[in-house]
Design a protein around this motif. Structure first.
Motif, mmCIF file in Angstrom:
data_model
loop_
_atom_site.group_PDB
_atom_site.id
_atom_site.type_symbol
_atom_site.label_atom_id
_atom_site.label_comp_id
_atom_site.label_asym_id
_atom_site.label_seq_id
_atom_site.Cartn_x
_atom_site.Cartn_y
_atom_site.Cartn_z
ATOM 1 N N HIS A 198 30.518 14.200 -9.958
ATOM 2 C CA HIS A 198 31.552 15.117 -10.439
ATOM 3 C C HIS A 198 32.575 15.383 -9.342
ATOM 4 O O HIS A 198 32.238 15.379 -8.156
ATOM 5 N N ASP A 199 33.816 15.645 -9.757
ATOM 6 C CA ASP A 199 34.793 16.116 -8.783
ATOM 7 C C ASP A 199 34.575 17.620 -8.589
ATOM 8 O O ASP A 199 33.758 18.227 -9.290
ATOM 9 N N ALA A 200 35.282 18.219 -7.647
ATOM 10 C CA ALA A 200 35.051 19.624 -7.302
ATOM 11 C C ALA A 200 35.260 20.557 -8.495
ATOM 12 O O ALA A 200 34.460 21.466 -8.728
ATOM 13 N N GLU A 201 36.316 20.326 -9.259
ATOM 14 C CA GLU A 201 36.610 21.193 -10.408
ATOM 15 C C GLU A 201 35.538 21.067 -11.494
ATOM 16 O O GLU A 201 35.087 22.053 -12.056
ATOM 17 N N GLN A 202 35.136 19.854 -11.787
ATOM 18 C CA GLN A 202 34.108 19.609 -12.793
ATOM 19 C C GLN A 202 32.779 20.233 -12.366
ATOM 20 O O GLN A 202 32.089 20.860 -13.175
ATOM 21 N N ALA A 203 32.419 20.091 -11.109
ATOM 22 C CA ALA A 203 31.176 20.680 -10.602
ATOM 23 C C ALA A 203 31.222 22.200 -10.700
ATOM 24 O O ALA A 203 30.228 22.834 -11.059
ATOM 25 N N GLN A 204 32.370 22.779 -10.410
ATOM 26 C CA GLN A 204 32.511 24.231 -10.503
ATOM 27 C C GLN A 204 32.363 24.707 -11.950
ATOM 28 O O GLN A 204 31.652 25.676 -12.216
ATOM 29 N N ARG A 205 33.016 24.017 -12.891
ATOM 30 C CA ARG A 205 32.904 24.386 -14.317
ATOM 31 C C ARG A 205 31.464 24.260 -14.809
ATOM 32 O O ARG A 205 30.958 25.136 -15.515
ATOM 33 N N VAL A 241 25.522 25.266 -3.502
ATOM 34 C CA VAL A 241 24.519 24.196 -3.415
ATOM 35 C C VAL A 241 24.501 23.390 -4.703
ATOM 36 O O VAL A 241 24.508 22.155 -4.690
ATOM 37 N N VAL A 242 24.512 24.082 -5.840
ATOM 38 C CA VAL A 242 24.505 23.392 -7.137
ATOM 39 C C VAL A 242 25.768 22.545 -7.269
ATOM 40 O O VAL A 242 25.704 21.380 -7.684
ATOM 41 N N GLN A 243 26.901 23.096 -6.908
ATOM 42 C CA GLN A 243 28.152 22.336 -6.983
ATOM 43 C C GLN A 243 28.092 21.093 -6.103
ATOM 44 O O GLN A 243 28.487 19.994 -6.535
ATOM 45 N N HIS A 244 27.607 21.246 -4.899
ATOM 46 C CA HIS A 244 27.484 20.098 -3.988
ATOM 47 C C HIS A 244 26.582 19.018 -4.594
ATOM 48 O O HIS A 244 26.917 17.824 -4.559
#
Length: 71
Positions: free
Chosen positions: A23-30, A12-15
């Motif tokens: 953010h792109d997926a990788e940036q959101a994950q980091r 949820v936070v990443q989304h």
């Protein structure tokens, strides 16, 4: 700045970082991992108006977000 909580799960936070901050997926994950490990993290640098808008979007989505001047 986005603060860790015991309510929202990683996906949820990443989304929301992707949706509200662009953010792109990788940036959101980091960023999500950094928030989890450190308790909070800066998720972007914006002019004041944009910072308020991003903070509001994150808060409206149920996250604990704050903004302020970079030090």
């Amino acid at each position: 700045m986005l603060h860790n909580d015991d309510v929202n799960v990683f996906c949820v936070v990443q989304h929301l970082l992707r949706k509200a901050c662009g953010h792109d997926a990788e940036q959101a994950q980091r960023q999500t991992l950094a928030i989890h490990e450190s308790g909070s993290a800066v998720v972007g640098t914006y002019d004041r108006k944009t910072a308020e808008e991003v903070t509001f979007r994150l808060m409206r989505s149920g996250l604990h977000a704050t903004f302020g001047r970079a030090r």
